[in-house]
Design an enzyme around this catalytic site. Structure first.
Site, PDB file in Angstrom:
ATOM      1  N   HIS A 129       0.815  -1.224   0.000  1.00  0.00           N
ATOM      2  CA  HIS A 129       0.000   0.000   0.000  1.00  0.00           C
ATOM      3  C   HIS A 129       0.843   1.267   0.000  1.00  0.00           C
ATOM      4  O   HIS A 129       0.397   2.311  -0.478  1.00  0.00           O
ATOM      5  CB  HIS A 129      -0.925  -0.001   1.226  1.00  0.00           C
ATOM      6  CG  HIS A 129      -1.957  -1.088   1.184  1.00  0.00           C
ATOM      7  ND1 HIS A 129      -2.748  -1.404   2.261  1.00  0.00           N
ATOM      8  CD2 HIS A 129      -2.326  -1.946   0.197  1.00  0.00           C
ATOM      9  CE1 HIS A 129      -3.552  -2.405   1.943  1.00  0.00           C
ATOM     10  NE2 HIS A 129      -3.311  -2.752   0.695  1.00  0.00           N
ATOM     11  N   ARG A 188      -3.016  -9.755   5.487  1.00  0.00           N
ATOM     12  CA  ARG A 188      -2.959  -9.384   4.069  1.00  0.00           C
ATOM     13  C   ARG A 188      -1.795  -8.449   3.766  1.00  0.00           C
ATOM     14  O   ARG A 188      -1.654  -7.961   2.653  1.00  0.00           O
ATOM     15  CB  ARG A 188      -4.293  -8.755   3.648  1.00  0.00           C
ATOM     16  CG  ARG A 188      -5.456  -9.746   3.743  1.00  0.00           C
ATOM     17  CD  ARG A 188      -6.703  -9.201   3.081  1.00  0.00           C
ATOM     18  NE  ARG A 188      -7.344  -8.188   3.900  1.00  0.00           N
ATOM     19  CZ  ARG A 188      -8.346  -7.409   3.470  1.00  0.00           C
ATOM     20  NH1 ARG A 188      -8.782  -7.523   2.225  1.00  0.00           N
ATOM     21  NH2 ARG A 188      -8.904  -6.520   4.276  1.00  0.00           N
ATOM     22  N   PHE A 189      -0.939  -8.225   4.755  1.00  0.00           N
ATOM     23  CA  PHE A 189       0.375  -7.613   4.575  1.00  0.00           C
ATOM     24  C   PHE A 189       0.344  -6.256   3.876  1.00  0.00           C
ATOM     25  O   PHE A 189       1.289  -5.888   3.177  1.00  0.00           O
ATOM     26  CB  PHE A 189       1.302  -8.567   3.803  1.00  0.00           C
ATOM     27  CG  PHE A 189       1.191  -9.992   4.253  1.00  0.00           C
ATOM     28  CD1 PHE A 189       1.643 -10.364   5.515  1.00  0.00           C
ATOM     29  CD2 PHE A 189       0.594 -10.952   3.459  1.00  0.00           C
ATOM     30  CE1 PHE A 189       1.521 -11.665   5.954  1.00  0.00           C
ATOM     31  CE2 PHE A 189       0.461 -12.256   3.893  1.00  0.00           C
ATOM     32  CZ  PHE A 189       0.919 -12.613   5.142  1.00  0.00           C
ATOM     33  N   CYS A 190      -0.727  -5.494   4.045  1.00  0.00           N
ATOM     34  CA  CYS A 190      -0.867  -4.193   3.378  1.00  0.00           C
ATOM     35  C   CYS A 190      -0.639  -4.331   1.882  1.00  0.00           C
ATOM     36  O   CYS A 190       0.034  -3.494   1.257  1.00  0.00           O
ATOM     37  CB  CYS A 190       0.081  -3.160   3.987  1.00  0.00           C
ATOM     38  SG  CYS A 190      -0.322  -2.735   5.696  1.00  0.00           S
ATOM     39  N   ALA A 191      -1.199  -5.384   1.315  1.00  0.00           N
ATOM     40  CA  ALA A 191      -1.110  -5.630  -0.135  1.00  0.00           C
ATOM     41  C   ALA A 191      -2.397  -6.330  -0.567  1.00  0.00           C
ATOM     42  O   ALA A 191      -2.366  -7.414  -1.151  1.00  0.00           O
ATOM     43  CB  ALA A 191       0.113  -6.474  -0.468  1.00  0.00           C
TER      44      ALA A 191
END
Length: 478
Positions: A154, A394-397
């Site tokens: 992100h 969701r790992f900022c993705a």
């Protein structure tokens, strides 16, 4: 609260003990010990069933532990900490010297050009937001668009959504992705190509030099989000012809969370000042201002002196590593973990591209999921019952996780110079036990996170003992 109700299949095949031993012994000489000492490497984690075990930190991709050398350096300079740039006092002069010299050290670390600006920020996200405010414009309107892929963190996605932009869906191969970017660049109108150096989700590396050449061929510049790449590979922006590079100290074994943006000064000197405030001006009036150029233009307010200093010191340590030993150490841990996970039935290792070479095109990040178990539950189980820390979610993705078919998230193990093969072995043993006998404790969802039920473990005396809410994740909605 939600209670875990998974019923494990005790008949599933797990990795045989002799297979584990063979995989382990092959790599022990290379990765049996940390490559470089880190602070906190021997901390003891309490287990839910009683007792303690050395904490196996497999969450370097979020924030890496500080190098021991960097911690010692911090203690050395801390007594001289003072405000910089406008103080005549002894400590202020020393702090100013350390802060400004940190720019030169960081520039050298990334192979920067003599005229490149080195701007200290809060983190990689801050650096990319800064650059978004410096895109070329005419009459107050951007003169080009930003092009980015759907696989971005992100930090390299959201800043560009506030300016004219286009996105490209990455192909299932690296070559196909380059072709897709080339086709979009050929349409014209792109001023900046924004790409990750290495995926924070899967650890796959993109060919920066080829992408830079492609962008320049079509009249665009390139910015590389190197938050994950810089702690694992040497970067030379002059040799690769990269225009802008962003990365963070907290992922590069330095405390305090400083970030940096390195790159060509013309856009930065003409762009909107990132922080309007003291130090960013030549002259301030009641009805206007004359802004400074150079790094000062974007570093309004008192800077993070210790963050910049420790970031610079960390780059010196990383630059001094023998690259062959460095890469061999990381590759041994990664291959051991990947091969071990792939041998456990019900476990899937995820990657973006079919043509990724695991020996040369990946960093110390492994993404996987366990059939029948929520990723957050697996992470809570590994922490509570095995003393293993890794990342879930969701790992900022988010767009990438959706395209991988993992809209609710997966698991990520990440490691670096302070890691040892035993850390990966502990993770494999935990997953094998989960598939063989299931959870050894009851777990509930509290404040959006899986936690052990009736957890009586204690935090250190100086830390708030609130395990139920300490890990609450904000990104739980689709």
């Amino acid at each position: 609260m939600t209670t875990a109700t998974v019923s494990p299949n005790s008949a599933v095949r797990t990795l045989a003990a002799n297979d584990t031993a063979a995989l382990f012994s092959e790599r022990l000489a290379v990765a049996g010990r940390p490559l470089s000492a880190v602070t906190g490497a021997e901390i003891q984690a309490p287990l839910i069933q009683g007792g303690h075990v050395r904490y196996a930190n497999l969450d370097y991709g979020a924030s890496a532990p500080a190098l021991s050398v960097v911690s010692a350096y911090l203690n050395e300079i801390l007594p001289f900490y003072a405000s910089v740039h406008r103080g005549a006092g002894y400590a202020s002069q020393i702090s100013t010297s350390v802060y400004e010299n940190a720019r030169n050290i960081v520039r050298d670390f990334v192979g920067g050009r003599p005229g490149d600006s080195v701007i200290f920020t809060r983190n990689t996200t801050d650096s990319l937001n800064l650059l978004a405010g410096c895109l070329p414009s005419a009459d107050g309107r951007p003169t080009g668009e930003v092009l980015y892929l759907d696989i971005e963190h992100h930090a390299n996605l959201l800043p560009w959504q506030g300016v004219p932009h286009r996105s490209v869906v990455a192909a299932d191969t690296v070559d196909g992705t380059i072709e897709a970017l080339g086709a979009e660049l050929e349409q014209g109108g792109i001023s900046l190509l924004a790409v990750t150096g290495a995926s924070n989700v899967t650890g796959e590396i993109l060919p920066i030099r080829a992408l830079a050449a492609l962008a320049h061929q079509h009249g665009a510049r390139i910015v590389v989000d190197a938050a994950q790449l810089a702690p694992h590979r040497r970067i030379n922006i002059s040799a690769d012809d990269v225009d802008y590079l962003a990365f963070s100290g907290h992922k590069l074994y330095a405390p305090f969370g400083a970030g940096v943006l390195v790159g060509r000064s013309d856009w930065l000197d003409a762009g909107t000042p990132h922080l309007a405030g003291g130090g960013a001006v030549r002259e301030a009036r009641l009805d206007g201002v004359s802004w400074a150029t150079g790094p000062a233009r974007h570093e309004g307010g008192s800077p993070n002196v210790l963050g910049a200093a420790t970031l610079a010191r960390a780059t010196q340590v990383i630059a001094s590593l023998d690259q062959d030993r460095w890469h061999a150490h990381e590759s041994a841990i990664r291959s051991f973990l990947v091969e071990g996970l792939q041998k456990i039935e019900g476990v899937t290792v995820h990657q973006i591209f079919k043509d990724t070479d695991p020996d040369t095109d990946t960093i110390g990040v492994v993404n996987f999921s366990v059939e029948g178990y929520d990723a957050g539950l697996v992470a809570a189980y590994l922490s509570a019952e095995h003393g293993v820390g890794l990342r879930d979610g969701r790992f900022c993705a988010h767009p990438l996780l959706k395209r991988l078919g993992l809209p609710s998230g997966s698991l990520r193990a990440s490691f670096g110079v302070g890691s040892r093969l035993e850390d990966a072995q502990r993770l494999l043993a935990g997953i094998e036990e989960l598939r063989r006998t299931g959870l050894g404790w009851d777990y509930v969802v509290d404040s959006g996170r899986w936690v052990p039920a009736n957890d009586t473990r204690k935090y250190p005396d100086w830390a708030p003992n609130t395990p139920g809410t300490a890990g609450a994740a904000p990104c739980i909605d689709d």
